[in-house]
Write a protein that holds these residues in place. Structure first.
Motif, PDB file in Angstrom:
ATOM      1  N   PRO A  64       0.666  -1.355  -0.046  1.00  0.00           N
ATOM      2  CA  PRO A  64       0.015  -0.089   0.086  1.00  0.00           C
ATOM      3  C   PRO A  64       0.775   1.358  -0.181  1.00  0.00           C
ATOM      4  O   PRO A  64       0.349   2.376  -0.605  1.00  0.00           O
ATOM      5  CB  PRO A  64      -0.976  -0.109   1.260  1.00  0.00           C
ATOM      6  N   ALA A  65       2.035   1.380   0.602  1.00  0.00           N
ATOM      7  CA  ALA A  65       2.702   2.546   0.937  1.00  0.00           C
ATOM      8  C   ALA A  65       3.481   2.789  -0.482  1.00  0.00           C
ATOM      9  O   ALA A  65       3.326   4.196  -1.022  1.00  0.00           O
ATOM     10  CB  ALA A  65       3.820   2.134   2.036  1.00  0.00           C
ATOM     11  N   GLU A  66       3.643   1.939  -1.417  1.00  0.00           N
ATOM     12  CA  GLU A  66       4.299   1.985  -2.681  1.00  0.00           C
ATOM     13  C   GLU A  66       3.027   2.580  -3.770  1.00  0.00           C
ATOM     14  O   GLU A  66       3.328   3.417  -4.243  1.00  0.00           O
ATOM     15  CB  GLU A  66       4.804   0.905  -3.249  1.00  0.00           C
ATOM     16  N   ALA A  67       1.823   2.013  -3.622  1.00  0.00           N
ATOM     17  CA  ALA A  67       0.698   2.613  -4.308  1.00  0.00           C
ATOM     18  C   ALA A  67       0.580   3.877  -4.013  1.00  0.00           C
ATOM     19  O   ALA A  67       0.276   4.774  -4.903  1.00  0.00           O
ATOM     20  CB  ALA A  67      -0.581   1.645  -3.950  1.00  0.00           C
ATOM     21  N   VAL A  68       0.539   4.406  -2.647  1.00  0.00           N
ATOM     22  CA  VAL A  68       0.478   5.870  -2.193  1.00  0.00           C
ATOM     23  C   VAL A  68       1.462   6.778  -2.700  1.00  0.00           C
ATOM     24  O   VAL A  68       1.202   7.689  -3.304  1.00  0.00           O
ATOM     25  CB  VAL A  68       0.481   5.808  -0.732  1.00  0.00           C
ATOM     26  N   ARG A  69       2.745   6.219  -2.749  1.00  0.00           N
ATOM     27  CA  ARG A  69       3.832   7.068  -3.437  1.00  0.00           C
ATOM     28  C   ARG A  69       3.691   7.207  -4.782  1.00  0.00           C
ATOM     29  O   ARG A  69       3.871   8.599  -5.146  1.00  0.00           O
ATOM     30  CB  ARG A  69       5.133   6.411  -2.742  1.00  0.00           C
ATOM     31  N   LEU A 129      -5.957   5.873   4.591  1.00  0.00           N
ATOM     32  CA  LEU A 129      -6.737   5.911   3.259  1.00  0.00           C
ATOM     33  C   LEU A 129      -8.383   5.945   3.374  1.00  0.00           C
ATOM     34  O   LEU A 129      -8.931   6.577   2.855  1.00  0.00           O
ATOM     35  CB  LEU A 129      -6.255   4.769   2.245  1.00  0.00           C
ATOM     36  N   GLN A 130      -8.956   4.965   4.518  1.00  0.00           N
ATOM     37  CA  GLN A 130     -10.307   4.975   4.853  1.00  0.00           C
ATOM     38  C   GLN A 130     -10.674   6.315   5.458  1.00  0.00           C
ATOM     39  O   GLN A 130     -11.709   6.877   5.263  1.00  0.00           O
ATOM     40  CB  GLN A 130     -10.486   3.992   5.898  1.00  0.00           C
ATOM     41  N   GLU A 131      -9.810   6.845   6.164  1.00  0.00           N
ATOM     42  CA  GLU A 131     -10.055   8.162   6.683  1.00  0.00           C
ATOM     43  C   GLU A 131     -10.338   9.179   5.518  1.00  0.00           C
ATOM     44  O   GLU A 131     -11.170  10.159   5.823  1.00  0.00           O
ATOM     45  CB  GLU A 131      -8.681   8.539   7.594  1.00  0.00           C
ATOM     46  N   GLY A 187      -7.422   1.655  -6.368  1.00  0.00           N
ATOM     47  CA  GLY A 187      -8.657   2.187  -6.369  1.00  0.00           C
ATOM     48  C   GLY A 187      -8.633   3.488  -5.640  1.00  0.00           C
ATOM     49  O   GLY A 187      -8.884   4.646  -6.094  1.00  0.00           O
ATOM     50  N   CYS A 188      -8.270   3.257  -4.147  1.00  0.00           N
ATOM     51  CA  CYS A 188      -8.484   4.238  -3.513  1.00  0.00           C
ATOM     52  C   CYS A 188      -7.220   5.550  -3.484  1.00  0.00           C
ATOM     53  O   CYS A 188      -7.764   6.772  -3.567  1.00  0.00           O
ATOM     54  CB  CYS A 188      -8.328   3.806  -1.873  1.00  0.00           C
ATOM     55  N   THR A 189      -6.197   4.962  -4.155  1.00  0.00           N
ATOM     56  CA  THR A 189      -5.048   5.786  -4.062  1.00  0.00           C
ATOM     57  C   THR A 189      -5.394   6.830  -5.348  1.00  0.00           C
ATOM     58  O   THR A 189      -5.069   7.949  -5.474  1.00  0.00           O
ATOM     59  CB  THR A 189      -3.754   5.285  -4.209  1.00  0.00           C
TER      60      THR A 189
END
Length: 466
Positions: free
Chosen positions: A230-235, A450-452, A272-274
């Protein structure tokens, strides 16, 4: 099939250059006034209802569909009839695929899954698209990817001054450069190996080249893969978008178009969220900036790297099984050129701050797609090639949506492009949350954050935890 201009041109060429290879027996046409008459000496034998009977009667080896200007659904229906024969099936591409209206035997190709989708060709407002791209320096991130690469090809047709092809992988940028040098040798194009997250590098690129239009297609897109990091997707998907968008605003880029996905709607996956956060970011950037910022949302693209069709083809080539996660799984599909052309069109329509939604037609059942592809490959599903149900993967959902329940759409001047009515975003609050999430490295903590940020995000990580 098709006793029109295209059929006549094809027949003349077959008679002239291919007499030893193909002997034309007759035409099929639904126009009752043509049946029984001759065209270039060859008789129109009947309508589509008689295809099977006539193929048997005349021991036909090959059926050629020569109807380049006919609507997609019509073609789909004719293919279904033709598939009931044992004939080889070839098709003349649609009018928008045929350059300058010329028709040639060399353009014939086997019927493919794209034809079975029955999608109508895109009608572009070329005047509007050319207006904002012609004579401009255009930067495309993710230029070596399936969508980015096709955007490069479509932009090249609009007489830009210069194309900046930005990508992280040198091989993919090398390949798109090779293609473009062959197709558009006169066009100025610059290959740029750069990471969209590298603010200093992106700033230097924009400083030097001063692009006027940016298409941001660089992203991590594989749903199950991003559940593991997840951290890589965010970055990549959030920070990468932030860097490109903020640098574009700073350099007063005229139009910024971000490529988004239907997976951003009520997301169940990290990916999808990112992408939803990236949409929110782009939307918020429009305030207080001279740059027109927009996002364009669409579903799966046929034949793109890592998509289901190339995977199915590999599995069929190995003798199966073809793997489908669930019998009821459905996805929206469009072709790569169609998606890319509509992205260009959306850019022309942008006033700023919109999230455009492309008309994806009806969702397609993946199980049916697998059966169609096995049939097209000359095998019988379940007999020659098995279809195996494997269960949902991490982050996946059965049905994708192009809008959330609270979103509506508004029509635009283009029949296939809509504007999603999405609530405004608090820019300062979003920026603060993005700064916070970029400090987090632990996967579950990233998901909670991400949910926040996106309250409609419902993680589907059960398969991941098994």
């Amino acid at each position: 099939v098709g006793a029109g201009d295209a059929g006549a041109l094809l027949l003349r060429e077959l008679n002239q250059y291919h007499t030893g290879k193909r002997q034309v027996i007759g035409f099929i046409d639904d126009d009752k006034t043509k049946i029984g008459k001759r065209m270039v000496g060859i008789k129109v034998l009947g309508s589509r209802e008689e295809i099977i009977e006539l193929a048997n009667k005349y021991e036909i080896d090959e059926i050629i569909i020569a109807m380049p200007s006919v609507k997609g659904k019509n073609i789909k229906d004719i293919i279904k009839i033709c598939k009931k024969t044992s004939c080889k099936l070839t098709i003349l591409p649609g009018v928008y695929e045929i350059i300058e209206g010329s028709v040639s035997v060399s353009q014939l190709r086997p019927v493919d899954v794209e034809d079975l989708l029955g999608r109508d060709p895109v009608e572009l407002d070329n005047v509007a698209v050319t207006k904002y791209l012609s004579g401009k320096t255009v930067l495309i991130t993710g230029a070596g990817g399936s969508i980015g690469g096709e955007i490069v090809r479509q932009v090249a047709k609009m007489y830009p001054r210069k194309l900046l092809l930005v990508g992280k992988g040198e091989n993919s940028i090398y390949e798109i450069m090779q293609d473009m040098n062959l197709e558009y040798p006169q066009l100025k194009k610059v290959p740029i190996i750069a990471d969209v997250r590298d603010e200093e590098r992106i700033n230097a690129i924009m400083d030097y080249f001063k692009p006027q239009v940016v298409f941001h297609a660089a992203a991590h897109k594989h749903v199950p893969l991003m559940e593991y990091q997840p951290a890589e997707a965010v970055r990549n998907n959030i920070l990468g978008t932030k860097v490109i968008a903020e640098t574009a605003a700073k350099h007063k880029v005229e139009t910024f178009v971000m490529i988004s996905t239907d997976k951003a709607v009520n997301p169940t996956s990290v990916m999808g969220c990112t992408k939803r956060v990236a949409e929110m970011l782009v939307q918020s950037m429009n305030k207080g900036s001279s740059t027109r910022f927009v996002a364009v949302r669409f579903g799966n693209v046929l034949g793109s790297r890592g998509s289901v069709i190339p995977l199915f083809k590999k599995q069929i080539a190995k003798g199966g099984p073809v793997t489908v996660t669930d019998v009821d799984m459905k996805r929206y599909f469009m072709t790569i050129p169609e998606a890319s052309q509509l992205v260009l069109q959306a850019g022309a329509m942008a006033k700023g701050g919109e999230v455009f939604v492309l008309d994806m037609g009806k969702p397609v059942r993946i199980y049916d797609l697998a059966k169609d592809l096995i049939n097209l490959s000359g095998f019988v599903p379940g007999k020659d090639i098995e279809i195996k149900i494997t269960g949902l993967r991490p982050g996946e959902k059965l049905f994708e949506e192009l809008l959330s329940a609270e979103d509506g759409t508004e029509k635009t001047t283009h029949s296939k492009i809509f504007t999603a009515k999405i609530k405004d975003v608090d820019k300062a609050e979003l920026q603060r949350q993005i700064v916070d999430i970029l400090q987090i490295t632990e996967g579950d903590a990233v998901v909670r954050k991400l949910q926040e940020i996106v309250p409609t995000y419902t993680p589907n990580r059960d398969a991941f935890k098994k």
